[in-house]
Design a protein around this motif. Structure first.
Motif, mmCIF file in Angstrom:
data_model
loop_
_atom_site.group_PDB
_atom_site.id
_atom_site.type_symbol
_atom_site.label_atom_id
_atom_site.label_comp_id
_atom_site.label_asym_id
_atom_site.label_seq_id
_atom_site.Cartn_x
_atom_site.Cartn_y
_atom_site.Cartn_z
ATOM 1 N N GLN A 43 -14.384 33.545 56.283
ATOM 2 C CA GLN A 43 -12.980 33.123 56.338
ATOM 3 C C GLN A 43 -12.146 34.123 57.138
ATOM 4 O O GLN A 43 -11.339 33.737 57.993
ATOM 5 N N THR A 44 -12.342 35.413 56.868
ATOM 6 C CA THR A 44 -11.603 36.436 57.611
ATOM 7 C C THR A 44 -11.959 36.388 59.094
ATOM 8 O O THR A 44 -11.081 36.480 59.956
ATOM 9 N N GLN A 157 -3.546 45.408 56.412
ATOM 10 C CA GLN A 157 -3.606 46.837 56.087
ATOM 11 C C GLN A 157 -2.238 47.489 56.007
ATOM 12 O O GLN A 157 -2.025 48.406 55.223
ATOM 13 N N GLY A 158 -1.303 47.030 56.825
ATOM 14 C CA GLY A 158 -0.046 47.741 57.018
ATOM 15 C C GLY A 158 -0.140 48.588 58.273
ATOM 16 O O GLY A 158 -1.155 48.602 58.971
ATOM 17 N N VAL A 159 0.912 49.318 58.577
ATOM 18 C CA VAL A 159 0.927 50.158 59.776
ATOM 19 C C VAL A 159 0.149 51.442 59.484
ATOM 20 O O VAL A 159 0.550 52.246 58.645
ATOM 21 N N PRO A 160 -0.983 51.653 60.179
ATOM 22 C CA PRO A 160 -1.781 52.860 59.932
ATOM 23 C C PRO A 160 -1.238 54.045 60.741
ATOM 24 O O PRO A 160 -1.137 53.988 61.960
ATOM 25 N N SER A 189 -3.702 46.280 49.256
ATOM 26 C CA SER A 189 -3.797 47.713 48.983
ATOM 27 C C SER A 189 -4.937 48.290 49.814
ATOM 28 O O SER A 189 -5.717 47.561 50.420
ATOM 29 N N GLN A 190 -5.048 49.616 49.842
ATOM 30 C CA GLN A 190 -6.103 50.237 50.657
ATOM 31 C C GLN A 190 -7.479 49.797 50.186
ATOM 32 O O GLN A 190 -8.357 49.494 51.001
ATOM 33 N N SER A 191 -7.695 49.777 48.890
ATOM 34 C CA SER A 191 -9.015 49.374 48.380
ATOM 35 C C SER A 191 -9.286 47.902 48.674
ATOM 36 O O SER A 191 -10.422 47.525 48.996
ATOM 37 N N GLU A 192 -8.261 47.062 48.575
ATOM 38 C CA GLU A 192 -8.433 45.645 48.892
ATOM 39 C C GLU A 192 -8.736 45.450 50.373
ATOM 40 O O GLU A 192 -9.557 44.598 50.744
ATOM 41 N N TYR A 193 -8.074 46.240 51.212
ATOM 42 C CA TYR A 193 -8.333 46.150 52.642
ATOM 43 C C TYR A 193 -9.769 46.595 52.960
ATOM 44 O O TYR A 193 -10.466 45.954 53.750
ATOM 45 N N THR A 196 -12.017 43.812 52.141
ATOM 46 C CA THR A 196 -11.928 42.731 53.122
ATOM 47 C C THR A 196 -12.739 43.067 54.368
ATOM 48 O O THR A 196 -13.467 42.218 54.903
ATOM 49 N N VAL A 197 -12.625 44.301 54.833
ATOM 50 C CA VAL A 197 -13.406 44.735 55.996
ATOM 51 C C VAL A 197 -14.893 44.703 55.673
ATOM 52 O O VAL A 197 -15.715 44.285 56.487
ATOM 53 N N ARG A 198 -15.249 45.128 54.475
ATOM 54 C CA ARG A 198 -16.662 45.118 54.067
ATOM 55 C C ARG A 198 -17.203 43.685 54.075
ATOM 56 O O ARG A 198 -18.325 43.440 54.534
ATOM 57 N N ASP A 199 -16.409 42.729 53.595
ATOM 58 C CA ASP A 199 -16.840 41.324 53.621
ATOM 59 C C ASP A 199 -17.012 40.833 55.052
ATOM 60 O O ASP A 199 -17.963 40.110 55.362
#
Length: 245
Positions: A43-44, A157-160, A189-193, A196-199
Motif C-alpha cells: 500500500q505504501t 515523518q515530518g521535516v527531518p 511518530s518516529q517509531s511508527e515511521y 512504515t519504512v520497514r514494511d
C-alpha cells in the motif's frame, strides 16, 4: 488514500541510486513471512512510489495472490491505471523515453533494488533524508549525498533536521551530518515511521524474490529427504556387504 501527486516531483537527473561514502547501516529486521507487513508495504509503495518507479517484473495478480489481497481490493486500492487488468505487469504510465528527455534519466525500476542494494541499505536510506535548502528539492541524504529526489515520505515523518558532528577531515575540523531528527509535524511518530519504512522495504524484498519463502520451505523438505535417503543408503550398503565380509 491515493497520493500520486506527491510522486510527480520525484524525477531529476540524479534519480538513480548511487553509493554514498562510509556509513553504518541500520538493521531493517524485516520479516518476509509477515503477510500483514507485506500488505502494508504494498500500500505504501503504490501510494508513494509507483507513480515514478515501476516494478515491471511483478504482476498485480501475483502480488494479490501471494499477499492474500482480494482481487477487488487490489483493483480498488492498488491499481491506479483504469485500463490495467490484474494480469498486467506493474508498470506505471510515465514513458521512459519522455522521462529521460525531460529529466536526464528515467526513474529506475525498483523490482530488484532490494537484491542489489540490500534491505538494510534501503531501510537506512529512506530514514536518512534531511532538510537542506541548497538542494533543488530542499533535502539531502546522509548515506546518499546530493540525492536527486525529494523526500516523498516527509508528510509521514515530518521535516527531518540534520544532526551535526564535528569531525577532523584532512587536518581541519568540519561539521558533518551524521544523522537526522524529525520535527513533530509528521502524521506518524518516529517509531511508527520506522515501522512504515520497514514494511515498505519488506515489500521490496518480496518483489525482488517472490518465491523466496516457497524456496526456503521446499529446501527444508529437500534436506530432510537427503538425510533420510542417506540413512537408507547406509543401511543398504551394510546389508549388501554383510555376506561379502
Amino acid at each position: 488514500m491515493k497520493k500520486l501527486f506527491i510522486l510527480l516531483f520525484a524525477l531529476v537527473p540524479a534519480l538513480g541510486f548511487a553509493a554514498g561514502g562510509h556509513f553504518t547501516l541500520d538493521k531493517a529486521n524485516n520479516d518476509i513471512r509477515d503477510k500483514e507487513s507485506l500488505q502494508r508495504g504494498a500500500q505504501t509503495y503504490m501510494n508513494y512510489c509507483f507513480a515514478c518507479h515501476s516494478t515491471q517484473y511483478q504482476r498485480y495478480e501475483r502480488v494479490a495472490t501471494d499477499l492474500d489481497i482480494p482481487i477487488d481490493l487490489m483493483r480498488e486500492n492498488l491499481m491506479f491505471d483504469s485500463e490495467a487488468v490484474v494480469g498486467d505487469l506493474m508498470v506505471n504510465n510515465m514513458p521512459a523515453e519522455d522521462a529521460a528527455k525531460w529529466f536526464g534519466v528515467a526513474p529506475p525500476d525498483l523490482t530488484l533494488t532490494a537484491r542489489v542494494r540490500g534491505v538494510d541499505w534501503l531501510y537506512t536510506y529512506l530514514r536518512s533524508f534531511y532538510e537542506d535548502p541548497s538542494r533543488p528539492f530542499g533535502v539531502n541524504n546522509v548515506i546518499f549525498p546530493s540525492v536527486g529526489m525529494p523526500h516523498v515520505l516527509q508528510e509521514l515523518q515530518g521535516v527531518p533536521k540534520p544532526v551535526f558532528e564535528t569531525q577532523v577531515i584532512d587536518g581541519q575540523e568540519q561539521q558533518v551530518v551524521v544523522g537526522v531528527k524529525a520535527d513533530s509535524t509528521g502524521e506518524l511518530s518516529q517509531s511508527e515511521y520506522d515501522d512504515t519504512v520497514r514494511d515498505l522495504v519488506n515489500f521490496l524484498e518480496y518483489a525482488g524474490d517472490p518465491v523466496q519463502v516457497e524456496r526456503e520451505n521446499l529446501g527444508i523438505w529437500v534436506l530432510l529427504f537427503l538425510v533420510l535417503f542417506t540413512g537408507v543408503s547406509y543401511l543398504l550398503y551394510k546389508e549388501y556387504w554383510r555376506d561379502i565380509h
